[in-house]
Write a protein that holds these residues in place. Structure first.
Motif, PDB file in Angstrom:
ATOM      1  N   PRO A 129     -29.533  19.752 -44.274  1.00  0.00           N
ATOM      2  CA  PRO A 129     -28.441  20.620 -43.838  1.00  0.00           C
ATOM      3  C   PRO A 129     -27.707  20.035 -42.624  1.00  0.00           C
ATOM      4  O   PRO A 129     -28.298  19.369 -41.781  1.00  0.00           O
ATOM      5  N   CYS A 130     -26.417  20.266 -42.566  1.00  0.00           N
ATOM      6  CA  CYS A 130     -25.580  19.775 -41.469  1.00  0.00           C
ATOM      7  C   CYS A 130     -25.930  20.535 -40.183  1.00  0.00           C
ATOM      8  O   CYS A 130     -26.072  21.756 -40.193  1.00  0.00           O
ATOM      9  N   GLN A 131     -26.057  19.825 -39.084  1.00  0.00           N
ATOM     10  CA  GLN A 131     -26.428  20.436 -37.808  1.00  0.00           C
ATOM     11  C   GLN A 131     -25.215  20.857 -36.985  1.00  0.00           C
ATOM     12  O   GLN A 131     -25.367  21.466 -35.929  1.00  0.00           O
ATOM     13  N   HIS A 132     -24.014  20.527 -37.451  1.00  0.00           N
ATOM     14  CA  HIS A 132     -22.797  20.869 -36.706  1.00  0.00           C
ATOM     15  C   HIS A 132     -22.323  22.264 -37.084  1.00  0.00           C
ATOM     16  O   HIS A 132     -22.637  22.781 -38.147  1.00  0.00           O
ATOM     17  N   GLU A 133     -21.530  22.863 -36.191  1.00  0.00           N
ATOM     18  CA  GLU A 133     -20.918  24.153 -36.488  1.00  0.00           C
ATOM     19  C   GLU A 133     -19.797  23.953 -37.499  1.00  0.00           C
ATOM     20  O   GLU A 133     -19.249  22.858 -37.623  1.00  0.00           O
ATOM     21  N   HIS A 134     -19.446  25.018 -38.211  1.00  0.00           N
ATOM     22  CA  HIS A 134     -18.371  24.973 -39.190  1.00  0.00           C
ATOM     23  C   HIS A 134     -17.411  26.126 -38.943  1.00  0.00           C
ATOM     24  O   HIS A 134     -17.797  27.160 -38.394  1.00  0.00           O
ATOM     25  N   VAL A 135     -16.157  25.938 -39.355  1.00  0.00           N
ATOM     26  CA  VAL A 135     -15.147  26.984 -39.320  1.00  0.00           C
ATOM     27  C   VAL A 135     -14.495  27.037 -40.700  1.00  0.00           C
ATOM     28  O   VAL A 135     -14.599  26.094 -41.476  1.00  0.00           O
ATOM     29  N   VAL A 136     -13.826  28.159 -41.012  1.00  0.00           N
ATOM     30  CA  VAL A 136     -13.143  28.301 -42.297  1.00  0.00           C
ATOM     31  C   VAL A 136     -11.656  28.510 -42.059  1.00  0.00           C
ATOM     32  O   VAL A 136     -11.240  28.955 -40.984  1.00  0.00           O
ATOM     33  N   ASP A 137     -10.863  28.184 -43.081  1.00  0.00           N
ATOM     34  CA  ASP A 137      -9.417  28.362 -42.994  1.00  0.00           C
ATOM     35  C   ASP A 137      -9.067  29.798 -42.633  1.00  0.00           C
ATOM     36  O   ASP A 137      -9.719  30.742 -43.062  1.00  0.00           O
ATOM     37  N   HIS A 138      -8.006  29.937 -41.859  1.00  0.00           N
ATOM     38  CA  HIS A 138      -7.542  31.252 -41.426  1.00  0.00           C
ATOM     39  C   HIS A 138      -6.792  31.943 -42.557  1.00  0.00           C
ATOM     40  O   HIS A 138      -5.936  31.341 -43.206  1.00  0.00           O
ATOM     41  N   MET A 139      -7.131  33.183 -42.798  1.00  0.00           N
ATOM     42  CA  MET A 139      -6.395  34.020 -43.752  1.00  0.00           C
ATOM     43  C   MET A 139      -5.852  35.196 -42.960  1.00  0.00           C
ATOM     44  O   MET A 139      -6.605  36.083 -42.564  1.00  0.00           O
ATOM     45  N   CYS A 140      -4.556  35.189 -42.696  1.00  0.00           N
ATOM     46  CA  CYS A 140      -3.935  36.202 -41.851  1.00  0.00           C
ATOM     47  C   CYS A 140      -3.948  37.553 -42.554  1.00  0.00           C
ATOM     48  O   CYS A 140      -3.595  37.665 -43.731  1.00  0.00           O
ATOM     49  N   THR A 141      -4.361  38.585 -41.822  1.00  0.00           N
ATOM     50  CA  THR A 141      -4.429  39.930 -42.377  1.00  0.00           C
ATOM     51  C   THR A 141      -3.314  40.819 -41.849  1.00  0.00           C
ATOM     52  O   THR A 141      -3.280  42.005 -42.155  1.00  0.00           O
ATOM     53  N   ALA A 142      -2.420  40.255 -41.042  1.00  0.00           N
ATOM     54  CA  ALA A 142      -1.313  41.031 -40.495  1.00  0.00           C
ATOM     55  C   ALA A 142      -0.330  41.380 -41.610  1.00  0.00           C
ATOM     56  O   ALA A 142      -0.214  40.653 -42.600  1.00  0.00           O
ATOM     57  N   PRO A 143       0.399  42.479 -41.457  1.00  0.00           N
ATOM     58  CA  PRO A 143       1.384  42.820 -42.489  1.00  0.00           C
ATOM     59  C   PRO A 143       2.487  41.770 -42.552  1.00  0.00           C
ATOM     60  O   PRO A 143       2.804  41.125 -41.552  1.00  0.00           O
ATOM     61  N   GLN A 144       3.048  41.621 -43.728  1.00  0.00           N
ATOM     62  CA  GLN A 144       4.122  40.656 -43.927  1.00  0.00           C
ATOM     63  C   GLN A 144       5.322  41.047 -43.073  1.00  0.00           C
ATOM     64  O   GLN A 144       5.729  42.200 -43.046  1.00  0.00           O
ATOM     65  N   VAL A 145       5.885  40.090 -42.371  1.00  0.00           N
ATOM     66  CA  VAL A 145       7.057  40.334 -41.549  1.00  0.00           C
ATOM     67  C   VAL A 145       8.252  40.521 -42.482  1.00  0.00           C
ATOM     68  O   VAL A 145       8.487  39.687 -43.358  1.00  0.00           O
ATOM     69  N   PRO A 146       9.003  41.614 -42.305  1.00  0.00           N
ATOM     70  CA  PRO A 146      10.137  41.809 -43.209  1.00  0.00           C
ATOM     71  C   PRO A 146      11.184  40.728 -43.001  1.00  0.00           C
ATOM     72  O   PRO A 146      11.444  40.298 -41.879  1.00  0.00           O
ATOM     73  N   ALA A 147      11.774  40.308 -44.098  1.00  0.00           N
ATOM     74  CA  ALA A 147      12.799  39.271 -44.024  1.00  0.00           C
ATOM     75  C   ALA A 147      14.077  39.859 -43.435  1.00  0.00           C
ATOM     76  O   ALA A 147      14.393  41.032 -43.631  1.00  0.00           O
ATOM     77  N   ARG A 148      14.797  39.023 -42.711  1.00  0.00           N
ATOM     78  CA  ARG A 148      16.070  39.465 -42.154  1.00  0.00           C
ATOM     79  C   ARG A 148      17.070  39.636 -43.294  1.00  0.00           C
ATOM     80  O   ARG A 148      17.089  38.832 -44.219  1.00  0.00           O
ATOM     81  N   PRO A 149      17.922  40.632 -43.175  1.00  0.00           N
ATOM     82  CA  PRO A 149      18.956  40.744 -44.202  1.00  0.00           C
ATOM     83  C   PRO A 149      19.924  39.567 -44.093  1.00  0.00           C
ATOM     84  O   PRO A 149      20.209  39.080 -42.999  1.00  0.00           O
ATOM     85  N   ALA A 150      20.387  39.122 -45.226  1.00  0.00           N
ATOM     86  CA  ALA A 150      21.297  37.983 -45.238  1.00  0.00           C
ATOM     87  C   ALA A 150      22.608  38.364 -44.565  1.00  0.00           C
ATOM     88  O   ALA A 150      23.111  39.487 -44.722  1.00  0.00           O
ATOM     89  N   ALA A 151      23.148  37.434 -43.810  1.00  0.00           N
ATOM     90  CA  ALA A 151      24.421  37.683 -43.141  1.00  0.00           C
ATOM     91  C   ALA A 151      25.517  37.800 -44.193  1.00  0.00           C
ATOM     92  O   ALA A 151      25.511  37.098 -45.204  1.00  0.00           O
ATOM     93  N   GLN A 152      26.446  38.703 -43.951  1.00  0.00           N
ATOM     94  CA  GLN A 152      27.533  38.869 -44.899  1.00  0.00           C
ATOM     95  C   GLN A 152      28.443  37.658 -44.866  1.00  0.00           C
ATOM     96  O   GLN A 152      28.764  37.144 -43.787  1.00  0.00           O
ATOM     97  N   ARG A 153      28.841  37.241 -46.041  1.00  0.00           N
ATOM     98  CA  ARG A 153      29.731  36.093 -46.129  1.00  0.00           C
ATOM     99  C   ARG A 153      31.141  36.522 -45.786  1.00  0.00           C
ATOM    100  O   ARG A 153      31.581  37.609 -46.143  1.00  0.00           O
ATOM    101  N   ARG A 154      31.802  35.628 -45.123  1.00  0.00           N
ATOM    102  CA  ARG A 154      33.207  35.885 -44.846  1.00  0.00           C
ATOM    103  C   ARG A 154      34.011  35.521 -46.083  1.00  0.00           C
ATOM    104  O   ARG A 154      33.705  34.568 -46.775  1.00  0.00           O
TER     105      ARG A 154
END
Length: 118
Positions: A79-104
């Motif tokens: 067995p490996c004697q070093h510490e291990h970490v795992v990939d981060h899986m963010c549990t925060a809510p999805q940030v809402p996307a900005r509404p698209a700017a209106q085209r001129r």
């Protein structure tokens, strides 16, 4: 990330959930941008958390701080004697996307068709 591969992990926090994470470019040829939770596990516990979309990483302590490496130690019989970490899986809510700017609306030019304007 602008750090060179192999220069060690830096401690930071996730911009969405603010949990502490380690960030590093892992690999020498085709570096992988890794964001892993800063929670340390044994090799066996990290292997149990591993999925096809969530890898575990071996953490070596160097003079510059923590250094993430590929966890290929699962293949060995001891067995490996070093510490291990795992990939981060963010549990925060999805940030809402900005509404698209209106085209001129495109104004027509006051010149006849085919004539260039300067």
């Amino acid at each position: 990330m602008t750090r060179a591969a192999g220069s060690g992990a830096r401690r930071t926090s996730c911009p969405r959930c603010a949990l502490p994470v380690l960030r590093q470019l892992v690999g020498r040829r085709a570096a992988l941008d890794v964001t892993a939770d800063d929670t340390r596990y044994t090799a066996a516990a990290a292997a149990a958390l591993r999925t096809p979309d969530r890898l575990d990483w071996c953490v070596r302590t160097t003079k510059d701080g923590p250094d993430l490496r590929w966890a290929d130690c699962h293949r060995r019989s001891a067995p490996c004697q070093h510490e291990h970490v795992v990939d981060h899986m963010c549990t925060a809510p999805q940030v809402p996307a900005r509404p698209a700017a209106q085209r001129r609306t495109h104004r027509t030019t006051p010149v006849p068709t085919g004539q260039l304007t300067l």
